[in-house]
Write a protein that holds these residues in place. Structure first.
Motif, PDB file in Angstrom:
ATOM      1  N   HIS A  31       0.831  -1.202   0.000  1.00  0.00           N
ATOM      2  CA  HIS A  31       0.000   0.000   0.000  1.00  0.00           C
ATOM      3  C   HIS A  31       0.870   1.259   0.000  1.00  0.00           C
ATOM      4  O   HIS A  31       1.911   1.317   0.662  1.00  0.00           O
ATOM      5  N   LEU A  32       0.405   2.273  -0.698  1.00  0.00           N
ATOM      6  CA  LEU A  32       1.129   3.545  -0.751  1.00  0.00           C
ATOM      7  C   LEU A  32       0.992   4.329   0.542  1.00  0.00           C
ATOM      8  O   LEU A  32       1.864   5.127   0.883  1.00  0.00           O
ATOM      9  N   ASP A  33      -0.114   4.133   1.265  1.00  0.00           N
ATOM     10  CA  ASP A  33      -0.371   4.835   2.530  1.00  0.00           C
ATOM     11  C   ASP A  33      -0.236   6.348   2.376  1.00  0.00           C
ATOM     12  O   ASP A  33       0.375   7.036   3.201  1.00  0.00           O
TER      13      ASP A  33
ATOM     14  N   ARG B 244      -3.172   8.149   1.861  1.00  0.00           N
ATOM     15  CA  ARG B 244      -4.561   8.583   1.987  1.00  0.00           C
ATOM     16  C   ARG B 244      -4.655   9.874   2.798  1.00  0.00           C
ATOM     17  O   ARG B 244      -3.801  10.169   3.628  1.00  0.00           O
TER      18      ARG B 244
ATOM     19  N   VAL C  13       4.428  -2.253  -4.151  1.00  0.00           N
ATOM     20  CA  VAL C  13       3.092  -1.683  -4.280  1.00  0.00           C
ATOM     21  C   VAL C  13       2.298  -2.441  -5.351  1.00  0.00           C
ATOM     22  O   VAL C  13       2.839  -2.840  -6.385  1.00  0.00           O
TER      23      VAL C  13
ATOM     24  N   ASN D 149      -4.515  -0.343  -4.158  1.00  0.00           N
ATOM     25  CA  ASN D 149      -4.491   1.117  -4.083  1.00  0.00           C
ATOM     26  C   ASN D 149      -5.444   1.714  -5.112  1.00  0.00           C
ATOM     27  O   ASN D 149      -5.321   1.418  -6.304  1.00  0.00           O
TER      28      ASN D 149
ATOM     29  N   LEU E 278      -4.675   7.404  -5.182  1.00  0.00           N
ATOM     30  CA  LEU E 278      -3.366   7.298  -4.541  1.00  0.00           C
ATOM     31  C   LEU E 278      -2.233   7.218  -5.557  1.00  0.00           C
ATOM     32  O   LEU E 278      -1.141   7.749  -5.314  1.00  0.00           O
ATOM     33  N   TRP E 279      -2.480   6.568  -6.687  1.00  0.00           N
ATOM     34  CA  TRP E 279      -1.459   6.549  -7.735  1.00  0.00           C
ATOM     35  C   TRP E 279      -1.197   7.965  -8.250  1.00  0.00           C
ATOM     36  O   TRP E 279      -0.041   8.350  -8.483  1.00  0.00           O
TER      37      TRP E 279
END
Length: 323
Positions: A159-161, A163, A196, A201, A205-206
């Motif tokens: 996950h990019l985290d 948010r 990732v 995601n 988020l991308w």
């Protein structure tokens, strides 16, 4: 020390007894952060510090249980051998807890703990707890290091985290919070997310990662045929840094290896890949701190996720000439 702080309890460290102190549980020293002043070390010293909080996971709609991660990891790590190329001992600085769900208060305490450790010659090994540990950890580093230090973040994670807090911060927002640390606009943000996945995601988020100029290495790139190029990409990322903070979310691993996490998936990466990445990071001589997030013993099988996390720490402890 902060009200959320719980001093180390050496009685929880257990394992096989030996005549020559061959195991880690026999070589733990307590570092009580509430007993000032803290001795300034002349050589780099490894120290465990726990983030016993999963309020951010619950806020992010994940499954709770990671607050027990620090104790679970100690229970496994203590049984591992301390070899001749490792440090003479390992410090335990206790935990920052979250008894009332006030994640921000826990983060504040943990951040102060990291700041103290960095300023006094220690190498923090953080144990989570939710991945909101990352905001607290980075904030402590930023406060404890010399102004102008170019700190980078390498996140091993599905996950990019990135948010937005909704409205409160949570385990999915730490790196966006870091990007905006101290201002409403992103700062000089040096972030690489490795592992990732497209299925983990949303599009938002991308796009945010692109706006923040993050370095992204997809899970599909983590295979033997393309790994050399990935390792070169990591080396290029490291070249622009003075110091690196490594954060490992255990849910980035395939659930066959890490079932005891807050958001498991069979589509993650393997320990073999992660250890090759870890070796490149250690070779750079820029690694200054590490944390391992989302260890959730409530869902673990035969402690195998805790064993994986302990193996990562064991490898760091025994990297030549680090300690």
């Amino acid at each position: 020390m902060h009200s959320t702080y719980r001093a180390p309890e050496l009685s929880i460290w257990k394992g096989r007894p030996s005549a020559d102190r061959a195991y880690l549980h026999e070589n733990i020293q307590a570092l009580d952060l509430s007993n000032a002043p803290i001795l300034k070390q002349t050589t780099l010293q490894p120290v465990l510090i726990g983030y016993s909080c999963d309020a951010g996971v619950s806020r992010n709609l994940g499954r709770a249980g990671a607050a027990a991660g620090p104790q679970a990891l100690r229970g496994v790590l203590g049984r591992l051998p301390l070899l001749k190329d490792g440090p003479g001992f390992l410090w335990d600085a206790g935990d920052f807890t979250c008894p009332d769900g006030n994640m921000e208060q826990t983060q504040e305490g943990f951040s102060k703990g990291i700041e103290l450790l960095i300023q006094h010659g220690y190498f923090p090994l953080g144990i989570g707890g939710g991945h909101d540990i990352a905001y607290a950890h980075y904030s402590g580093l930023a406060a404890g290091l010399k102004e102008g230090t170019r700190i980078g973040i390498l996140n091993l994670d599905a996950h990019l985290d990135l948010r937005q807090p909704d409205p409160l911060p949570h385990s999915g927002s730490p790196f966006l919070q870091i990007a905006k640390l101290g201002s409403d606009a992103p700062t000089d943000f040096r972030y690489c997310c490795l592992g990732v996945r497209p299925d983990a995601n949303p599009q938002e988020l991308w796009e945010r990662a692109s706006e923040l100029n993050a370095t992204l290495i997809g899970r599909d790139e983590l295979k033997p045929s393309t790994l050399p190029g990935v390792l070169d990409k990591i080396r290029t990322f490291l070249d622009a840094l003075d110091a690196l903070y490594l954060t490992i979310d255990l849910d980035g691993f395939a659930s066959a290896y890490a079932p005891g996490v807050s958001a498991p998936s069979p589509l993650g990466f393997t320990p073999e890949i992660a250890f090759q990445v870890l070796d490149v990071v250690l070779e750079s001589n820029k690694l200054i701190s590490v944390d391992i997030a989302e260890l959730n013993p409530e869902y673990d099988r035969d402690s195998q996720t805790a064993v994986l996390a302990s193996g990562i720490i064991h490898r760091i402890l025994h990297y030549p000439d680090l300690f």
